[in-house]
Design a protein around this motif. Structure first.
Motif, PDB file in Angstrom:
ATOM      1  N   THR A 168      46.963  62.452  46.750  1.00 34.28           N
ATOM      2  CA  THR A 168      45.331  62.016  46.336  1.00 34.28           C
ATOM      3  C   THR A 168      44.913  61.784  47.718  1.00 34.28           C
ATOM      4  OG1 THR A 168      46.004  61.245  44.281  1.00 34.28           O
ATOM      5  CG2 THR A 168      44.309  60.774  44.953  1.00 34.28           C
ATOM      6  N   CYS A 169      44.782  62.186  48.272  1.00 32.50           N
ATOM      7  CA  CYS A 169      43.551  61.454  49.182  1.00 32.50           C
ATOM      8  C   CYS A 169      42.454  61.219  49.763  1.00 32.50           C
ATOM      9  CB  CYS A 169      43.693  62.690  51.095  1.00 32.50           C
ATOM     10  SG  CYS A 169      45.139  63.027  51.203  1.00 32.50           S
ATOM     11  N   GLY A 170      41.283  62.475  49.973  1.00 30.74           N
ATOM     12  CA  GLY A 170      39.599  61.962  49.436  1.00 30.74           C
ATOM     13  C   GLY A 170      39.142  60.608  50.764  1.00 30.74           C
ATOM     14  N   VAL A 171      39.306  60.648  51.952  1.00 32.73           N
ATOM     15  CA  VAL A 171      39.249  60.197  52.597  1.00 32.73           C
ATOM     16  C   VAL A 171      39.446  60.060  54.202  1.00 32.73           C
ATOM     17  CG1 VAL A 171      40.850  58.238  51.624  1.00 32.73           C
ATOM     18  CG2 VAL A 171      41.965  59.652  53.469  1.00 32.73           C
ATOM     19  N   ARG A 172      38.399  60.189  54.992  1.00 29.01           N
ATOM     20  CA  ARG A 172      38.452  60.581  56.654  1.00 29.01           C
ATOM     21  C   ARG A 172      38.761  59.271  57.603  1.00 29.01           C
ATOM     22  NH1 ARG A 172      34.052  63.386  57.319  1.00 29.01           N
ATOM     23  NH2 ARG A 172      33.326  62.512  55.391  1.00 29.01           N
ATOM     24  N   GLY A 173      39.422  59.781  58.982  1.00 22.27           N
ATOM     25  CA  GLY A 173      39.730  58.646  59.839  1.00 22.27           C
ATOM     26  C   GLY A 173      40.867  57.578  59.006  1.00 22.27           C
ATOM     27  N   LYS A 174      41.422  58.981  58.465  1.00 22.40           N
ATOM     28  CA  LYS A 174      43.103  57.588  57.837  1.00 22.40           C
ATOM     29  C   LYS A 174      44.238  58.316  59.271  1.00 22.40           C
ATOM     30  CE  LYS A 174      42.160  54.975  54.502  1.00 22.40           C
ATOM     31  NZ  LYS A 174      42.607  53.739  54.446  1.00 22.40           N
ATOM     32  N   LEU A 175      45.561  57.420  59.237  1.00 23.93           N
ATOM     33  CA  LEU A 175      46.329  57.745  60.078  1.00 23.93           C
ATOM     34  C   LEU A 175      48.034  57.409  59.352  1.00 23.93           C
ATOM     35  CD1 LEU A 175      45.475  56.435  63.490  1.00 23.93           C
ATOM     36  CD2 LEU A 175      44.184  58.912  62.642  1.00 23.93           C
ATOM     37  N   ASP A 176      47.420  57.516  58.416  1.00 22.77           N
ATOM     38  CA  ASP A 176      48.618  57.486  57.813  1.00 22.77           C
ATOM     39  C   ASP A 176      49.452  58.401  57.307  1.00 22.77           C
ATOM     40  OD1 ASP A 176      47.020  58.459  55.445  1.00 22.77           O
ATOM     41  OD2 ASP A 176      46.870  56.469  54.106  1.00 22.77           O
ATOM     42  N   PRO A 177      50.586  58.855  56.637  1.00 28.26           N
ATOM     43  CA  PRO A 177      51.426  59.909  56.752  1.00 28.26           C
ATOM     44  C   PRO A 177      50.931  61.183  56.554  1.00 28.26           C
ATOM     45  CG  PRO A 177      52.696  58.117  56.804  1.00 28.26           C
ATOM     46  CD  PRO A 177      50.983  57.188  57.026  1.00 28.26           C
ATOM     47  N   PRO A 178      49.616  60.622  54.990  1.00 27.41           N
ATOM     48  CA  PRO A 178      49.864  61.395  53.832  1.00 27.41           C
ATOM     49  C   PRO A 178      48.325  62.163  54.006  1.00 27.41           C
ATOM     50  CG  PRO A 178      49.649  60.517  52.588  1.00 27.41           C
ATOM     51  CD  PRO A 178      50.299  59.514  53.931  1.00 27.41           C
ATOM     52  N   CYS A 179      47.744  61.633  54.256  1.00 24.39           N
ATOM     53  CA  CYS A 179      46.094  61.926  54.595  1.00 24.39           C
ATOM     54  C   CYS A 179      45.425  61.823  56.219  1.00 24.39           C
ATOM     55  CB  CYS A 179      45.056  60.591  53.636  1.00 24.39           C
ATOM     56  SG  CYS A 179      45.939  60.760  52.044  1.00 24.39           S
ATOM     57  N   ASN A 180      46.093  62.130  57.027  1.00 28.90           N
ATOM     58  CA  ASN A 180      45.409  61.873  58.087  1.00 28.90           C
ATOM     59  C   ASN A 180      44.972  63.463  58.955  1.00 28.90           C
ATOM     60  OD1 ASN A 180      48.027  63.730  60.129  1.00 28.90           O
ATOM     61  ND2 ASN A 180      49.421  62.315  58.550  1.00 28.90           N
ATOM     62  N   ALA A 181      44.159  63.545  59.702  1.00 32.22           N
ATOM     63  CA  ALA A 181      43.232  64.685  60.112  1.00 32.22           C
ATOM     64  C   ALA A 181      44.591  65.902  60.713  1.00 32.22           C
ATOM     65  CB  ALA A 181      42.618  65.045  61.234  1.00 32.22           C
ATOM     66  N   VAL A 182      45.178  65.476  61.238  1.00 29.59           N
ATOM     67  CA  VAL A 182      46.092  66.364  62.307  1.00 29.59           C
ATOM     68  C   VAL A 182      47.428  67.558  60.762  1.00 29.59           C
ATOM     69  CG1 VAL A 182      48.742  66.353  63.210  1.00 29.59           C
ATOM     70  CG2 VAL A 182      46.547  64.675  63.781  1.00 29.59           C
ATOM     71  N   GLY A 183      47.885  67.041  59.436  1.00 30.39           N
ATOM     72  CA  GLY A 183      48.272  67.389  58.908  1.00 30.39           C
ATOM     73  C   GLY A 183      46.941  67.723  58.265  1.00 30.39           C
ATOM     74  N   TYR A 184      46.356  67.906  58.667  1.00 29.42           N
ATOM     75  CA  TYR A 184      45.462  68.780  56.812  1.00 29.42           C
ATOM     76  C   TYR A 184      45.129  69.941  57.595  1.00 29.42           C
ATOM     77  CZ  TYR A 184      40.771  69.941  54.862  1.00 29.42           C
ATOM     78  OH  TYR A 184      39.732  70.856  54.893  1.00 29.42           O
TER      79      TYR A 184
ATOM     80  N   LEU B 251      46.107  49.364  73.034  1.00 26.92           N
ATOM     81  CA  LEU B 251      45.081  49.651  71.880  1.00 26.92           C
ATOM     82  C   LEU B 251      46.658  49.555  70.708  1.00 26.92           C
ATOM     83  CD1 LEU B 251      44.434  53.176  74.184  1.00 26.92           C
ATOM     84  CD2 LEU B 251      42.851  51.225  72.772  1.00 26.92           C
ATOM     85  N   HIS B 252      48.064  49.549  70.788  1.00 29.65           N
ATOM     86  CA  HIS B 252      48.689  49.519  69.148  1.00 29.65           C
ATOM     87  C   HIS B 252      48.580  47.701  69.060  1.00 29.65           C
ATOM     88  CE1 HIS B 252      51.702  50.141  67.330  1.00 29.65           C
ATOM     89  NE2 HIS B 252      52.929  49.256  67.852  1.00 29.65           N
ATOM     90  N   PHE B 253      48.975  47.012  69.699  1.00 28.22           N
ATOM     91  CA  PHE B 253      49.224  45.641  68.905  1.00 28.22           C
ATOM     92  C   PHE B 253      47.897  45.169  69.252  1.00 28.22           C
ATOM     93  CE2 PHE B 253      53.038  46.057  72.232  1.00 28.22           C
ATOM     94  CZ  PHE B 253      54.202  45.353  70.888  1.00 28.22           C
ATOM     95  N   THR B 254      46.686  45.550  69.532  1.00 25.70           N
ATOM     96  CA  THR B 254      45.791  45.052  69.062  1.00 25.70           C
ATOM     97  C   THR B 254      45.128  45.999  67.591  1.00 25.70           C
ATOM     98  OG1 THR B 254      44.106  46.484  70.506  1.00 25.70           O
ATOM     99  CG2 THR B 254      44.424  44.221  70.190  1.00 25.70           C
ATOM    100  N   HIS B 255      46.252  46.554  67.050  1.00 23.16           N
ATOM    101  CA  HIS B 255      45.667  47.341  66.325  1.00 23.16           C
ATOM    102  C   HIS B 255      44.496  48.642  66.071  1.00 23.16           C
ATOM    103  CE1 HIS B 255      48.943  44.740  64.403  1.00 23.16           C
ATOM    104  NE2 HIS B 255      48.078  44.093  64.630  1.00 23.16           N
ATOM    105  N   ALA B 256      44.102  48.846  66.988  1.00 27.02           N
ATOM    106  CA  ALA B 256      42.871  49.866  67.196  1.00 27.02           C
ATOM    107  C   ALA B 256      43.069  51.066  67.211  1.00 27.02           C
ATOM    108  CB  ALA B 256      42.037  49.123  68.586  1.00 27.02           C
ATOM    109  N   ILE B 257      44.722  51.231  68.111  1.00 24.99           N
ATOM    110  CA  ILE B 257      45.010  53.035  67.791  1.00 24.99           C
ATOM    111  C   ILE B 257      46.543  53.043  68.178  1.00 24.99           C
ATOM    112  CG2 ILE B 257      44.979  55.458  68.832  1.00 24.99           C
ATOM    113  CD1 ILE B 257      42.775  54.927  69.835  1.00 24.99           C
ATOM    114  N   PRO B 258      47.710  53.428  66.840  1.00 22.47           N
ATOM    115  CA  PRO B 258      48.542  52.730  66.566  1.00 22.47           C
ATOM    116  C   PRO B 258      49.176  53.705  67.659  1.00 22.47           C
ATOM    117  CG  PRO B 258      48.234  54.207  64.914  1.00 22.47           C
ATOM    118  CD  PRO B 258      46.720  52.954  65.543  1.00 22.47           C
ATOM    119  N   LEU B 259      50.831  53.672  67.893  1.00 23.32           N
ATOM    120  CA  LEU B 259      51.372  54.295  68.901  1.00 23.32           C
ATOM    121  C   LEU B 259      52.114  55.433  67.876  1.00 23.32           C
ATOM    122  CD1 LEU B 259      53.856  52.040  70.657  1.00 23.32           C
ATOM    123  CD2 LEU B 259      52.267  53.731  71.827  1.00 23.32           C
ATOM    124  N   ASN B 260      51.686  56.519  68.237  1.00 23.00           N
ATOM    125  CA  ASN B 260      51.734  57.606  67.084  1.00 23.00           C
ATOM    126  C   ASN B 260      52.457  58.916  67.662  1.00 23.00           C
ATOM    127  OD1 ASN B 260      52.399  59.356  64.731  1.00 23.00           O
ATOM    128  ND2 ASN B 260      52.345  58.003  63.423  1.00 23.00           N
TER     129      ASN B 260
END
Length: 466
Positions: free
Chosen positions: A222-238, A335-344
């Motif tokens: 289940t996703c239905g989201v935009r702009g998420k960087l978590d494992p199941p619902c990111n645009a890279v995998g989509y 960027l990583h430690f301010t939680h703006a863009i995580p290291l991934n």
């Protein structure tokens, strides 16, 4: 791999007619060979010992372990080698032909080693079901980055400028190669727009794993989201699921070792009963959108190669490299430690590009000081040998081809081979620890073995080039 190999020896004869007198090759940049050799050795280490030592393996999702530096180091080295290899080929058509041929060779080896055809070293069979072939991989990503950046280098330069004049000032080189940075900006814009702008709907997949209780079952995420960087619902995998098809993606992604999936995290192990459905799904760590972002690592390396060519003394080169490296490293960490863009690494985020490129810049600068300035080449000779024959070591060692060949000669049982015997009796039993034994086996029976092989081949003048 030609990019890992990186022809940074400046072969003048490639730019001259056959009838002209063949000129001697320019001296190789020893620090670049050594950096390449270190990166290949790291790949062997993290691939073969990472299962027992997860802190050096790939991070399950966010974060950056030792293994996560290997790919961007390769791409950085590719970029550095491009201007050194192409500066003596003023004919654009000849240069483009050379780049295209190398790209095709890289794609071929990538599909052969990581597409599923080769099952080495543990499985003695071969062949791949085309319905499940893996289209992406390490060499395929390097091929894409090499192709794009090399073509930008060829078509943005003056083809007749065979020997560029030295430039003055630290900032002039940015202006001289502004096209490279415009392309980089365009790539970053496309990546960020797609990463944060695409709507990711719910999706389904069928589990193809005989060892899983859900084998043959269709699961829903289940996703239905935009702009998420978590494992199941990111645009890279989509994007990969839509373009490549989920059956053509990597079946054992690093996220399987995350806390959400297994009790043994960061080790791999049986899934929790409460593990979400996406834990069972494939994910492509060298996918389409993340590979577009990976081109940025090669563009940064390209800039460092231009600095090497244009700035004429050690002090000015090091000042430029160190300042830019520190700026990249600092920016990525912020960027990583301010939680703006995580290291991934799986998503190849901007913070990951900055941190790994900054680390590559500082590490190369250290090698440059010790080797090309202080002359301590002998100290790093083993790494230099590997770096000068990196394609062979990568295919035979990291690709498992040599180990697969050795395992093909077994006694009574396929697991009763020379490699298994050495692991068990020379390392694991002696140290009474599988973790320590495997680590020492990789260092001494794999990396050191290939140092010796590469040294002998260097002595004989034998190199595998693409």
């Amino acid at each position: 791999m030609a990019e890992i190999k990186g022809e940074h020896s400046l072969n003048v004869s490639e730019a001259l007619p056959v009838s002209d007198k063949k000129l001697p090759k320019t001296k190789r940049v020893a620090s670049l060979d050594i950096f390449r050799g270190l990166t290949v050795a790291l790949m062997i280490l993290v691939d073969d010992a990472g299962g027992q030592w997860p802190m050096i393996g790939h991070a399950p999702w966010n974060g950056c372990n030792l293994a996560d530096f290997v790919m961007p180091f390769f791409l950085f080295i590719v970029g550095m080698a491009i201007p050194l290899a192409l500066k003596r080929i003023p004919n654009r058509l000849l240069a483009v032909k050379k780049v295209l041929v190398r790209t095709l060779k890289l794609l071929f080896w990538g599909l052969l080693l990581q597409g599923g055809f080769s099952h080495a070293p543990d499985d003695l069979t071969y062949g791949v079901d085309m319905k499940h072939i893996r289209w992406c991989g390490i060499l395929q990503r390097i091929a894409l980055a090499y192709l794009v950046v090399a073509l930008v280098e060829i078509f943005s330069r003056n083809a007749q400028a065979r020997d560029p004049e030295p430039i003055q000032g630290q900032l002039s080189i940015f202006k001289l190669y502004y096209w490279h940075w415009l392309v980089g900006t365009g790539i970053l814009t496309v990546y960020l727009t797609l990463l944060y702008g695409i709507h990711v709907p719910d999706w389904q997949f069928t589990v193809h794993n005989p060892d899983s209780i859900y084998n043959g079952t269709t699961l829903t995420v289940t996703c239905g989201v935009r702009g998420k960087l978590d494992p199941p619902c990111n645009a890279v995998g989509y994007i990969d699921r839509e373009v490549l098809g989920i059956n053509h993606m990597y079946k054992r992604p690093a996220w399987r070792r995350s806390e959400a999936c297994t009790e043994k995290s960061p080790y791999e192990g049986p899934f929790k009963r409460s593990a979400p459905s996406w834990c069972y799904a494939p994910f492509e760590p060298e996918g389409i959108l993340s590979s577009i972002s990976a081109i940025l690592s090669t563009i940064i390396g390209l800039h460092f190669g231009h600095v090497l060519i244009h700035l004429q003394n050690h002090a000015s080169r090091l000042k430029h490299w160190l300042l830019l490296g520190l700026a990249l490293l600092t920016s990525g960490l912020i960027l990583h430690f301010t939680h703006a863009i995580p290291l991934n690494k799986q998503l190849y985020t901007l913070s990951y590009v900055c941190v790994t490129s900054g680390a590559a810049a500082l590490l190369f600068s250290a090698f440059y000081i010790m080797v090309d300035i202080w002359g301590l080449t002998l100290l790093f000779l083993p790494l230099k040998w590997i770096g000068m024959n990196a394609m062979l070591v990568y295919v035979m060692a990291a690709g498992g081809i040599f180990a697969g060949f050795v395992n093909g000669w077994y006694y009574d049982d396929p697991h009763n081979t020379l490699i298994y015997w050495i692991q068990k009796h020379v390392f694991i039993k002696v140290w009474h620890s599988r973790r320590v034994g495997i680590l020492l086996y990789v260092i001494f029976a794999e990396i050191l073995f290939w140092v010796v092989v590469a040294g002998i081949l260097h002595r004989l003048g034998i190199y595998w080039k693409l």
